[in-house]
Each structure stands twice: as structure tokens, then as C-alpha cells.
Design a protein around this motif. Structure first.
Motif, PDB file in Angstrom:
ATOM      1  N   ARG A   1      -3.224 -11.240 -16.236  1.00 37.38           N
ATOM      2  CA  ARG A   1      -3.561 -11.696 -14.886  1.00 37.38           C
ATOM      3  C   ARG A   1      -4.501 -12.877 -14.944  1.00 37.38           C
ATOM      4  O   ARG A   1      -5.333 -12.981 -15.855  1.00 37.38           O
ATOM      5  CB  ARG A   1      -4.205 -10.553 -14.097  1.00 37.38           C
ATOM      6  CG  ARG A   1      -5.418  -9.987 -14.821  1.00 37.38           C
ATOM      7  CD  ARG A   1      -5.885  -8.682 -14.249  1.00 37.38           C
ATOM      8  NE  ARG A   1      -7.081  -8.249 -14.981  1.00 37.38           N
ATOM      9  CZ  ARG A   1      -8.006  -7.443 -14.491  1.00 37.38           C
ATOM     10  NH1 ARG A   1      -7.877  -6.962 -13.285  1.00 37.38           N
ATOM     11  NH2 ARG A   1      -9.056  -7.102 -15.210  1.00 37.38           N
TER      12      ARG A   1
ATOM     13  N   SER B   1     -10.758 -10.740   0.694  1.00 38.27           N
ATOM     14  CA  SER B   1      -9.737  -9.804   0.205  1.00 38.27           C
ATOM     15  C   SER B   1      -9.808  -9.584  -1.298  1.00 38.27           C
ATOM     16  O   SER B   1      -9.029  -8.820  -1.849  1.00 38.27           O
ATOM     17  CB  SER B   1      -8.335 -10.305   0.583  1.00 38.27           C
ATOM     18  OG  SER B   1      -8.212 -10.389   1.982  1.00 38.27           O
TER      19      SER B   1
ATOM     20  N   ARG C   1      -9.877 -10.563  -5.545  1.00 40.93           N
ATOM     21  CA  ARG C   1      -9.054 -11.299  -6.498  1.00 40.93           C
ATOM     22  C   ARG C   1      -7.567 -11.073  -6.259  1.00 40.93           C
ATOM     23  O   ARG C   1      -7.103  -9.964  -6.113  1.00 40.93           O
ATOM     24  CB  ARG C   1      -9.393 -10.850  -7.928  1.00 40.93           C
ATOM     25  CG  ARG C   1      -8.625 -11.604  -9.004  1.00 40.93           C
ATOM     26  CD  ARG C   1      -8.586 -10.828 -10.299  1.00 40.93           C
ATOM     27  NE  ARG C   1      -7.809  -9.608 -10.188  1.00 40.93           N
ATOM     28  CZ  ARG C   1      -6.485  -9.548 -10.307  1.00 40.93           C
ATOM     29  NH1 ARG C   1      -5.783 -10.642 -10.522  1.00 40.93           N
ATOM     30  NH2 ARG C   1      -5.845  -8.399 -10.193  1.00 40.93           N
ATOM     31  N   GLY C   2      -6.831 -12.179  -6.219  1.00 41.52           N
ATOM     32  CA  GLY C   2      -5.380 -12.117  -6.235  1.00 41.52           C
ATOM     33  C   GLY C   2      -4.721 -11.552  -4.998  1.00 41.52           C
ATOM     34  O   GLY C   2      -3.538 -11.215  -5.030  1.00 41.52           O
ATOM     35  N   GLU C   3      -5.456 -11.444  -3.890  1.00 46.39           N
ATOM     36  CA  GLU C   3      -4.866 -10.883  -2.670  1.00 46.39           C
ATOM     37  C   GLU C   3      -5.014 -11.859  -1.512  1.00 46.39           C
ATOM     38  O   GLU C   3      -6.068 -12.465  -1.331  1.00 46.39           O
ATOM     39  CB  GLU C   3      -5.535  -9.551  -2.303  1.00 46.39           C
ATOM     40  CG  GLU C   3      -5.263  -8.431  -3.291  1.00 46.39           C
ATOM     41  CD  GLU C   3      -5.686  -7.076  -2.751  1.00 46.39           C
ATOM     42  OE1 GLU C   3      -5.615  -6.882  -1.527  1.00 46.39           O
ATOM     43  OE2 GLU C   3      -6.085  -6.215  -3.559  1.00 46.39           O
TER      44      GLU C   3
ATOM     45  N   ASN D   1      -5.378 -12.794   2.459  1.00 43.76           N
ATOM     46  CA  ASN D   1      -6.109 -12.166   3.555  1.00 43.76           C
ATOM     47  C   ASN D   1      -5.131 -11.460   4.485  1.00 43.76           C
ATOM     48  O   ASN D   1      -4.053 -11.977   4.802  1.00 43.76           O
ATOM     49  CB  ASN D   1      -6.892 -13.230   4.329  1.00 43.76           C
ATOM     50  CG  ASN D   1      -8.046 -12.637   5.106  1.00 43.76           C
ATOM     51  OD1 ASN D   1      -8.302 -11.435   5.030  1.00 43.76           O
ATOM     52  ND2 ASN D   1      -8.748 -13.469   5.850  1.00 43.76           N
ATOM     53  N   ASP D   2      -5.503 -10.259   4.936  1.00 46.20           N
ATOM     54  CA  ASP D   2      -4.604  -9.476   5.775  1.00 46.20           C
ATOM     55  C   ASP D   2      -4.987  -9.521   7.254  1.00 46.20           C
ATOM     56  O   ASP D   2      -4.459  -8.765   8.058  1.00 46.20           O
ATOM     57  CB  ASP D   2      -4.561  -8.009   5.292  1.00 46.20           C
ATOM     58  CG  ASP D   2      -5.949  -7.411   5.138  1.00 46.20           C
ATOM     59  OD1 ASP D   2      -6.912  -8.034   5.632  1.00 46.20           O
ATOM     60  OD2 ASP D   2      -6.066  -6.337   4.539  1.00 46.20           O
TER      61      ASP D   2
ATOM     62  N   CYS E   1     -11.617  -3.685   3.053  1.00 45.16           N
ATOM     63  CA  CYS E   1     -12.333  -3.435   1.794  1.00 45.16           C
ATOM     64  C   CYS E   1     -13.717  -2.837   2.061  1.00 45.16           C
ATOM     65  O   CYS E   1     -14.431  -3.289   2.952  1.00 45.16           O
ATOM     66  CB  CYS E   1     -12.508  -4.730   1.016  1.00 45.16           C
ATOM     67  SG  CYS E   1     -11.021  -5.748   0.877  1.00 45.16           S
TER      68      CYS E   1
ATOM     69  N   TRP F   1     -15.441  -4.269  -3.977  1.00 36.50           N
ATOM     70  CA  TRP F   1     -14.603  -5.231  -4.672  1.00 36.50           C
ATOM     71  C   TRP F   1     -14.823  -5.086  -6.171  1.00 36.50           C
ATOM     72  O   TRP F   1     -15.901  -4.698  -6.629  1.00 36.50           O
ATOM     73  CB  TRP F   1     -14.948  -6.648  -4.233  1.00 36.50           C
ATOM     74  CG  TRP F   1     -14.635  -6.922  -2.801  1.00 36.50           C
ATOM     75  CD1 TRP F   1     -13.479  -7.436  -2.289  1.00 36.50           C
ATOM     76  CD2 TRP F   1     -15.499  -6.715  -1.677  1.00 36.50           C
ATOM     77  NE1 TRP F   1     -13.559  -7.551  -0.928  1.00 36.50           N
ATOM     78  CE2 TRP F   1     -14.788  -7.109  -0.521  1.00 36.50           C
ATOM     79  CE3 TRP F   1     -16.796  -6.217  -1.524  1.00 36.50           C
ATOM     80  CZ2 TRP F   1     -15.338  -7.041   0.758  1.00 36.50           C
ATOM     81  CZ3 TRP F   1     -17.346  -6.135  -0.251  1.00 36.50           C
ATOM     82  CH2 TRP F   1     -16.615  -6.544   0.871  1.00 36.50           C
TER      83      TRP F   1
ATOM     84  N   GLY G   1      -9.643  -6.507  -7.390  1.00 32.08           N
ATOM     85  CA  GLY G   1      -9.494  -7.016  -6.035  1.00 32.08           C
ATOM     86  C   GLY G   1     -10.136  -6.098  -5.014  1.00 32.08           C
ATOM     87  O   GLY G   1     -11.159  -5.451  -5.270  1.00 32.08           O
ATOM     88  N   CYS G   2      -9.514  -6.004  -3.846  1.00 35.16           N
ATOM     89  CA  CYS G   2     -10.010  -5.191  -2.741  1.00 35.16           C
ATOM     90  C   CYS G   2      -9.913  -3.709  -3.103  1.00 35.16           C
ATOM     91  O   CYS G   2      -8.909  -3.252  -3.642  1.00 35.16           O
ATOM     92  CB  CYS G   2      -9.185  -5.486  -1.494  1.00 35.16           C
ATOM     93  SG  CYS G   2      -9.668  -4.547  -0.037  1.00 35.16           S
TER      94      CYS G   2
ATOM     95  N   ASP H   1      -6.474  -3.279   9.102  1.00 39.55           N
ATOM     96  CA  ASP H   1      -6.757  -4.652   8.716  1.00 39.55           C
ATOM     97  C   ASP H   1      -8.207  -5.053   8.937  1.00 39.55           C
ATOM     98  O   ASP H   1      -8.760  -5.848   8.193  1.00 39.55           O
ATOM     99  CB  ASP H   1      -5.840  -5.608   9.487  1.00 39.55           C
ATOM    100  CG  ASP H   1      -4.395  -5.498   9.025  1.00 39.55           C
ATOM    101  OD1 ASP H   1      -4.177  -4.881   7.976  1.00 39.55           O
ATOM    102  OD2 ASP H   1      -3.514  -6.014   9.716  1.00 39.55           O
TER     103      ASP H   1
END
Length: 472
Positions: free
Chosen positions: A164, A244, A246-248, A250-251, A298, A301, A305-306, A327
Motif C-alpha cells: 500500500r 477520512s 489514509r487511502g479513503e 471523503n464520505d 471516524c 485513525w 485509515g478511518c 456519514d
């Protein structure tokens, strides 16, 4: 005869001009022009003009070649093996890092009652195997960096063996007082988390880290150092991020906001690394304060990630989504006070954290006069701190080997300030042997961990870890 000579000269001169346009002589003089001058075909003035024009074309050709094909220089530094151009505008470095670790009886921190009562594990793992690439392009102040984790383990935030990208960023650092950074990285909120895992005094960060860090985020940060060398020497950091992790992506449409102010007490800035390997003749210390706020799903962290806190909410139950406001269910905000100092082999580091989580979908309250149930928001306050000190005893007792460092750390986490008998504590002693600073070292640490229990004695566990960390 003169007409014949002039005709031959004209033809030769034309031929020379055409050949000069296509190629550049590799030596100072030209045989043809010398012969024509000796025969009287061309005058001395013509010969001077031809030579001047030839030198001018050669110079222009050389500059063109240099601009298209700038030589590169290989080099090695603390950041690894790399290449750079002679003009200094381009540079890149590549570094590999290996971290092998043995632990018993648990790989990770004990956070809950279940962790203290699970089966013991004797584990050897490649905790971190990473590739780091960084440098600058176009200008020395346009810097870039990215890092790939090639061998993450399940407890480090990924599936075992997954590859990753954990860091990627660009810095526009023309001015020390005003630098812009964009990308994904460990946000400059608190020192313990920003300090590289390869530049730590202990095998791993304290129990405080997993609860209070905001870890890696995607966003933009403005930072700088003001009044360097003065009594009011400060660093500042202000950023906006997705929240959000690492690697996500935003929702929702909410963002995380963070700020940090750091006072360099003696006008000397401390690097983001632990242990006083440089042996500071003059004391260097910093006092910092940071804060952040975020709305989203979240509650913690990590490198994965979250995530969700394993501790329970103030009204009981886990910090999980109720399915209706996932969300933007949690408003999470925190503050940190931090102190660090290095002086003559002694390194001290301390942080105090406060964190508040407002759960807008926490649960259902009693029915009112209307006969309908109402949502009861839940507010949970968490508090934690660690203090650590390390020293090279050689500076006190010269008979002790210089590469040996000893260290001690105390930390606690109170997952609910308004509840009693639920505090987690850590006492850790560590020993380091530095072969080549943080780039090649062996660390051994032993911890005593405890968890307070309501209406019962605290439960405890001892943990030992051995680690070899190498960067090359």
C-alpha cells in the motif's frame, strides 16, 4: 587564372558554410580555410570572419546539447542512494527499510479486558518493510516524497502482506516562513505520531497513540518557521483535510480542520526524531499546542485509515453507526499539549491529550408525552498522556559503551473521564544499541500493562519485544 581561383574559392566557401551548418568541428582550426588562405583564394579578413562564425556556432551547439542532456551525479546520503543533476534542479533518493520484530505474549497493545485475557502469542513478524522515494524537481524548493509499505501486518492497519502507498506529498518550500504541502501524510499534529517509527526510542509508540492520533490524512497544509534564532522563535501549522484517513475518499461534505503552534524555547528547532544522537551541546526544546475538529464516521485513525474506538461510549455500548447517520454521526475534536527537549545525551518527550466525541445517533431515550422516542446524543470525553526520557550513560560513566541508550516511559489512557476504574496504564523500560544511528539499531523493551476494573483489582500483563531496524 584569377577567375578560376575565385570560382574555386567560392565553391569551397559555399561547401564550408553548408557543412558548418550541419556539423561542428571538434578542433580549433580548419584545414580547408588554412589552405585557401595560403593560396590567396580568401583574404585574411575573410578567414577571421569564417573562424569567428565557426566558434559562435560551436558555442551555441554546446549550450543546446547541455540544455537537452544535463549530466547526472550518483550519490549516497542518510536518505539513501540517489542521483542529481549538476545544475541542482533535479534530485531523487531511494531508501529501503526493514523492521523485524519478536513479541511475547501479544503483538499489539492491550486495550480491553479481552486483550488481557486472550491466549499468549510468541510472534516474529516483518513489522515494516518499506521503500521511500523523495527529492525535488524543476527547482530545489519543489520537493516530493512518497512511501510504499511492502509488508504490512494485520495489526498495522492492513491485511497481512498487502502492499500500500502510505505517504505521497509535494512541498512548495521556497520560503521557510511559508511552505505549502499537499498530499497524504502523517499530519503535523503531535510529535509522537509524526516521529518516524524508525526514529523512535522504543520498539513502538505508547498506548496513547492509537486513541488520540489523527494519523495520515489527505489535504493541504500551510506551515512555516518565524523569527528563527530569537527568543520568540515559533513554528506554525494550519491545515484542511478530508478527515477520512489514509487511502479513503471523503464520505460527506464535512472536512477536518487542524492547527498547531510550536515555540522553540532556546531559538533552536528540534527535528522530528527521538533520542539525542547528535549530543546537543546547547539545550534545544519546544513547547507546542495543537487542536482539531472533524465530523464524520471516524472515531479514531490509524495506518489502516478511518476506524472505530474499541472503548465504549459514555452511555455504554460501542462507537458504531446506528445506520441512519453514518456519514456524519460523530463530531470528534481534540487538543494536545506537548513538550520535548534534548541536551547532552538526554532526551525528554511528553504529551497530554484531550478528546471529545459527540455521537448524534447514540441511542433512543424514553418516550415523551407524545408517545414517540427521541434520540439522546452521547458525549464522551477521553484523556491520556505519556512522558518518556532516554539517556546515553556513557556521558556519565565513560566505561559504558557509547552506543548504548536506556529509556523509560509512563503512559495512561482514561477512555471516559466521568467514569471511574477504567484507566489503562503502561510502564516501559527500553535499551537501544545503535550501530549507525537510527539507520541500524537493535531495541529491546519490556512493558508492564494494567487496566483498572470496577469493583475488582486491576488486571495486569507483562510484554517483551525485540526489534532490529535497518535503513539503507
Amino acid at each position: 587564372m584569377n577567375m578560376q581561383h575565385r570560382w574555386i574559392g567560392a565553391m569551397a566557401l559555399s561547401s564550408f558554410i553548408m557543412s558548418s551548418a550541419m556539423t561542428v568541428p571538434a578542433f580549433g582550426g580548419d584545414v580547408l580555410t588554412e589552405v585557401l588562405r595560403e593560396k590567396g583564394v580568401i583574404s585574411k579578413e575573410d578567414w577571421i570572419r569564417i573562424e569567428a562564425d565557426r566558434e559562435k556556432q560551436a558555442a551555441g551547439y554546446g549550450e543546446q546539447k547541455k540544455s537537452k542532456d544535463t549530466p547526472t551525479i550518483p550519490f549516497w546520503s542518510k536518505k539513501g542512494f540517489g542521483f542529481k543533476t549538476e545544475d541542482g534542479k533535479w534530485q531523487t533518493s531511494l531508501q529501503w527499510r526493514f523492521q523485524g520484530r519478536f513479541t511475547y505474549p501479544d503483538r499489539s497493545d492491550e486495550d480491553t479486558f479481552g486483550d488481557f485475557n486472550d491466549n499468549p502469542e510468541a510472534t516474529f513478524e516483518l513489522r515494516r518493510v518499506r521503500m521511500k522515494i523523495g527529492g525535488h524537481g524543476y527547482q530545489p524548493w519543489i520537493k516530493y516524497y512518497f512511501e510504499v509499505d511492502l509488508q504490512s501486518t494485520a495489526n498495522s492497519g492492513g491485511s497481512a502482506g498487502s502492499t500500500r502507498v502510505i505517504d505521497w506529498r509535494i512541498d512548495l518550500a521556497k520560503y521557510k516562513a511559508f511552505t505549502i504541502r499537499v498530499g497524504q501524510w502523517k499530519i503535523n499534529y503531535n510529535r509522537e505520531r509524526v516521529d518516524s517509527s524508525g526514529k523512535q526510542t522504543f520498539v513502538e509508540r505508547s498506548i496513547v497513540n492509537s486513541v488520540f492520533t489523527i494519523d495520515r490524512q489527505v489535504g493541504v497544509l500551510v506551515m512555516g518557521r518565524l523569527f528563527p534564532g530569537k527568543i520568540y522563535d515559533v513554528n506554525y501549522y494550519v491545515g484542511v483535510f478530508t478527515g477520512s484517513g489514509r487511502g479513503e475518499a471523503n464520505d460527506d461534505d464535512k472536512l477536518m480542520y487542524m492547527a498547531r503552534i510550536q515555540w522553540n524555547i532556546f531559538g533552536r528547532e528540534l527535528a522530528w526524531k527521538q533520542s539525542d544522537l547528535k549530543y546537543h551541546e546547547q539545550p534545544a526544546a519546544s513547547l507546542a499546542f495543537g487542536a482539531y475538529t472533524n465530523v464524520g464516521k471516524c472515531t479514531r485513525w490509524s495506518s489502516g485509515g478511518c476506524g472505530t474506538l474499541v472503548q465504549t461510549r459514555s452511555i455504554g455500548g460501542a462507537f458504531t453507526s446506528d445506520g441512519t447517520a453514518a456519514d456524519s454521526q460523530f463530531k470528534t475534536q481534540g487538543m494536545v499539549e506537548e513538550f520535548a527537549m534534548k541536551w547532552r545525551g538526554l532526551a525528554i518527550q511528553h504529551e497530554f491529550h484531550w478528546k471529545q466525541i459527540n455521537d448524534q445517533g447514540a441511542g433512543v431515550g424514553l418516550k415523551g408525552f407524545t408517545g414517540t422516542a427521541s434520540v439522546v446524543p452521547s458525549q464522551t470525553n477521553l484523556m491520556g498522556s505519556y512522558s518518556q526520557a532516554s539517556y546515553f550513560p556513557h556521558y556519565l560513566v565513560p566505561a559504558i559503551p557509547k552506543p548504548l541508550e536506556v529509556a523509560f516511559r509512563y503512559a495512561f489512557v482514561d477512555p471516559n473521564v466521568f467514569a471511574s476504574n477504567d484507566t489503562l496504564r503502561e510502564y516501559t523500560v527500553a535499551f537501544n544499541w545503535f550501530f549507525a544511528g537510527h539507520r541500524n539499531k537493535i531495541t529491546v523493551d519490556v512493558s508492564h500493562l494494567s487496566l483498572d476494573m470496577p469493583m475488582a483489582a486491576a488486571i495486569t500483563e507483562q510484554r517483551g519485544r525485540l526489534q532490529w531496524d535497518v535503513s539503507f
